[in-house]
Design an enzyme around this catalytic site. Structure first.
Site, mmCIF file in Angstrom:
data_model
loop_
_atom_site.group_PDB
_atom_site.id
_atom_site.type_symbol
_atom_site.label_atom_id
_atom_site.label_comp_id
_atom_site.label_asym_id
_atom_site.label_seq_id
_atom_site.Cartn_x
_atom_site.Cartn_y
_atom_site.Cartn_z
ATOM 1 N N LYS A 1 2.932 9.732 7.961
ATOM 2 C CA LYS A 1 2.149 9.398 9.165
ATOM 3 C C LYS A 1 2.696 9.984 10.480
ATOM 4 O O LYS A 1 2.361 11.100 10.827
ATOM 5 C CB LYS A 1 1.947 7.885 9.254
ATOM 6 C CG LYS A 1 1.083 7.361 8.092
ATOM 7 C CD LYS A 1 0.234 6.179 8.447
ATOM 8 C CE LYS A 1 -0.860 5.916 7.431
ATOM 9 N NZ LYS A 1 -0.468 5.147 6.253
ATOM 10 N N PHE B 1 0.853 -1.190 0.000
ATOM 11 C CA PHE B 1 0.000 0.000 0.000
ATOM 12 C C PHE B 1 0.889 1.240 0.000
ATOM 13 O O PHE B 1 1.725 1.415 0.880
ATOM 14 C CB PHE B 1 -0.940 0.040 1.214
ATOM 15 C CG PHE B 1 -1.886 1.197 1.156
ATOM 16 C CD1 PHE B 1 -3.067 1.110 0.433
ATOM 17 C CD2 PHE B 1 -1.578 2.404 1.773
ATOM 18 C CE1 PHE B 1 -3.934 2.192 0.336
ATOM 19 C CE2 PHE B 1 -2.440 3.490 1.684
ATOM 20 C CZ PHE B 1 -3.619 3.385 0.971
ATOM 21 N N ASP C 1 9.504 2.315 1.680
ATOM 22 C CA ASP C 1 8.366 3.119 2.127
ATOM 23 C C ASP C 1 8.181 2.921 3.631
ATOM 24 O O ASP C 1 7.670 1.906 4.088
ATOM 25 C CB ASP C 1 7.101 2.710 1.359
ATOM 26 C CG ASP C 1 5.885 3.556 1.750
ATOM 27 O OD1 ASP C 1 6.005 4.369 2.687
ATOM 28 O OD2 ASP C 1 4.819 3.395 1.122
HETATM 29 C C1 PLP Z 1 -0.671 5.399 4.736
HETATM 30 C C2 PLP Z 1 0.401 4.976 3.829
HETATM 31 C C3 PLP Z 1 0.672 5.662 2.621
HETATM 32 C C4 PLP Z 1 -0.192 6.783 2.128
HETATM 33 O O1 PLP Z 1 -0.177 7.879 2.967
HETATM 34 P P1 PLP Z 1 -1.250 9.069 2.740
HETATM 35 O O2 PLP Z 1 -0.804 10.114 3.710
HETATM 36 O O3 PLP Z 1 -2.605 8.518 3.058
HETATM 37 O O4 PLP Z 1 -1.134 9.502 1.340
HETATM 38 C C5 PLP Z 1 1.763 5.259 1.881
HETATM 39 N N1 PLP Z 1 2.540 4.233 2.275
HETATM 40 C C6 PLP Z 1 2.306 3.544 3.411
HETATM 41 C C7 PLP Z 1 3.215 2.437 3.794
HETATM 42 C C8 PLP Z 1 1.223 3.881 4.218
HETATM 43 O O5 PLP Z 1 0.976 3.190 5.322
#
Ligand code: PLP
Length: 392
Positions: free
Chosen positions: A245, A131, A216
Site C-alpha cells: 500500500k 485480510f 502483515d
Molecule cells: C490491502 C491488503 C492486502 C492486499 O494487498 P493487495 O495489494 O490488494 O494485494 C494484504 N494485507 C493487508 C493487511 C491489506 O490491507
C-alpha cells in the site's frame, strides 16, 4: 460511450464504483471532470500515504521515467539496491524481496514458510476477520468466509483462530504448525487493534516453538500508525514482514522482509517476480521513505490521529449511532450501530471520501500530510451525514 459506460462494457464487474470521474489530485484533494473538489480522507485505500501527487514523488517518477523504467532481476540495478538497504535500516536485520502487490508479498511469505517447514511443518495459523489479499494463497490465509466460500477448495495448510485470543492460538498449534500470520491492526476487518499483552505473548510463543511470526504491515506500515511499522508499538520483532500500500506512495510495489539469519533459504530459482522492484517503483518508494523522515510524518500521523480521534469522540457524545471510536495514528474507525455504507454514500454526496468496511465500520485513513483544517472539515461532514441521512 462515457467513462462509466466504457468501464461497465469492457472491464470485469469486480468493483462497485461510486461518485464522479476524477481527473486530478493534490494532497488530500481530488477534482472531478467538472472541476468539483472533493476532500479525500481515504486516499487510495491507504496507498496514497503522502496525499495525491506529492511534488517530490511526481518529480522523482518523472526523472526516473526518462532514465530507466524497467530492468529484469537478472541484471544489476541501483535503485532496488538502495531501497532494500534503506528499508532494512528502518526495520530489523533482514533481506528483502520485491513484488507488486500486498497479496504477492503474502504469497512470498507463504512460500517461505513452506521452505522453512521442510515438508514436515506447513500449517500457518491465521486470524478471524483478517485480510491478506485476493490471490489463491492469500485468500486461503484471509479469515473471512464471504471471500473464501465461492472459491473452494482453497489452498490447504491454514488454521484460523480468533484474533486477540492467546489461549486459542496455543491450542491451535500442532506438530505441523510452522508460522503465525497476523495484522497488528486488522484493517479491512474493521480496524481491530492487537492488544499489547497478546502480541507479546504471540511473539514469545513463536520464539519458543520455532514458529515464524509473519506480521502483515501492508496497511499499517510506512508511518501510518505513528511509527514506521506498527510492530514497533509492541516492542516485538517479526521474522517476516509484508509491506505494500503506502510503500510506493501510489506506485505498485510490495516488499517481503525476511529475518537475515534464515533469509538464505530462498535461493536462485525458488521465487521470482518479473516486474518486482523495477527502477521506477523503487525510486518512488525510496523518495517516499525520505519524505516520511524529512517531513516528520510519523510524529504527524500521531498528532493528527489524536486530533481526529478526539474530534470523533466528541461526535460520539451526541450521536447515538456511534458505538465506538478506535485508532492508532492515522488509522481510524468509527463503529456504527447499523450499516456504514449509506453514511459513506452520504459523505460522498457532500464531497468527502471515507470508507465503509466490515458492515458497520466507517474507516478513515487520511494522507499523513493531512491538515487540522481538513480533518475538521471532514468530521463536520461526517457529523452532518450521520444526522441528516445515511440511515439506509
Ligand atoms: C490491502 C491488503 C492486502 C492486499 O494487498 P493487495 O495489494 O490488494 O494485494 C494484504 N494485507 C493487508 C493487511 C491489506 O490491507
Amino acid at each position: 460511450m462515457n467513462t462509466r459506460e466504457l468501464l461497465a462494457e469492457y472491464t470485469l464487474p469486480t468493483y462497485r464504483r461510486y461518485g464522479p470521474v476524477f481527473v486530478k489530485g493534490k494532497g488530500s484533494w481530488l477534482w472531478d471532470e467538472h472541476g468539483e473538489q472533493y476532500l479525500d480522507l481515504f486516499p487510495g485505500w491507504g496507498v496514497s500515504i503522502l496525499g495525491h501527487c506529492h511534488p517530490r514523488i511526481s518529480a522523482a517518477v518523472c526523472e526516473q521515467a526518462q532514465k530507466l523504467i524497467h530492468l529484469p532481476n537478472n541484471l544489476y540495478q541501483h535503485e532496488q539496491a538502495v531501497l532494500a538497504r534503506d528499508l532494512v535500516k528502518c526495520a530489523f536485520p533482514s533481506k528483502v524481496f520485491f513484488g507488486n502487490s500486498g497479496a504477492e508479498a503474502i504469497e512470498g511469505a507463504i512460500k517461505f514458510s513452506r521452505l522453512y517447514g521442510k515438508g514436515t511443518r506447513y500449517e500457518i495459523i491465521t486470524m478471524s476477520n483478517s485480510f491478506h489479499g485476493r490471490t489463491a494463497g492469500a485468500l486461503a490465509a484471509t479469515g473471512q468466509k464471504k471471500y473464501q466460500t465461492p472459491f473452494k477448495p482453497l489452498l490447504p495448510g491454514f488454521r484460523e483462530v480468533p484474533f486477540n485470543d492467546y489461549p486459542a492460538l496455543e491450542r491451535a498449534c500442532t506438530d505441523t504448525t510452522v508460522a503465525v500470520l497476523l495484522e497488528p491492526i486488522q484493517g479491512e476487518g474493521g480496524v481491530n487493534i492487537a492488544d499489547e499483552e497478546y502480541l507479546r505473548q504471540v511473539a514469545q510463543f513463536c520464539a519458543r516453538h520455532d514458529l515464524l511470526l509473519i506480521v502483515d504491515e501492508v496497511q499499517t506500515g510506512m508511518g501510518r500508525t505513528g511509527r514506521m511499522f506498527c510492530y514497533e508499538h509492541y516492542g516485538i520483532t517479526p521474522d517476516l514482514m509484508t509491506l505494500s500500500k503506502g510503500l510506493g506512495a501510489g506506485l505498485p510495489i510490495s516488499a517481503l522482509l525476511v529475518k537475515d539469519t534464515i533469509a538464505d533459504l530462498m535461493q536462485p530459482g525458488t521465487h521470482a517476480s518479473t516486474f518486482g522492484g523495477s527502477p521506477l517503483v523503487t525510486r518512488a518508494a525510496r523518495e517516499a521513505l525520505r519524505i516520511i523522515k524529512d517531513e516528520n510524518l510519523r510524529e504527524r500521523a500521531q498528532t493528527m490521529g489524536d486530533f481526529l480521534c478526539g474530534a470523533l469522540h466528541k461526535l460520539q457524545k451526541d450521536s447515538p449511532r456511534i458505538i465506538a471510536v478506535r485508532g492508532k495514528g492515522l488509522m481510524t474507525a468509527v463503529e456504527l450501530s447499523a450499516d456504514a455504507a449509506p453514511v459513506f454514500q452520504e459523505c460522498l454526496k457532500r464531497k468527502v471520501i471515507v470508507n465503509a468496511t466490515h458492515g458497520n465500520v466507517l474507516r478513515i485513513m487520511p494522507a499523513l500530510t493531512v491538515t487540522r483544517e481538513e480533518i475538521e472539515q471532514g468530521v463536520e461532514v461526517i457529523s452532518e451525514s450521520l444526522k441528516n441521512g445515511g440511515t439506509e
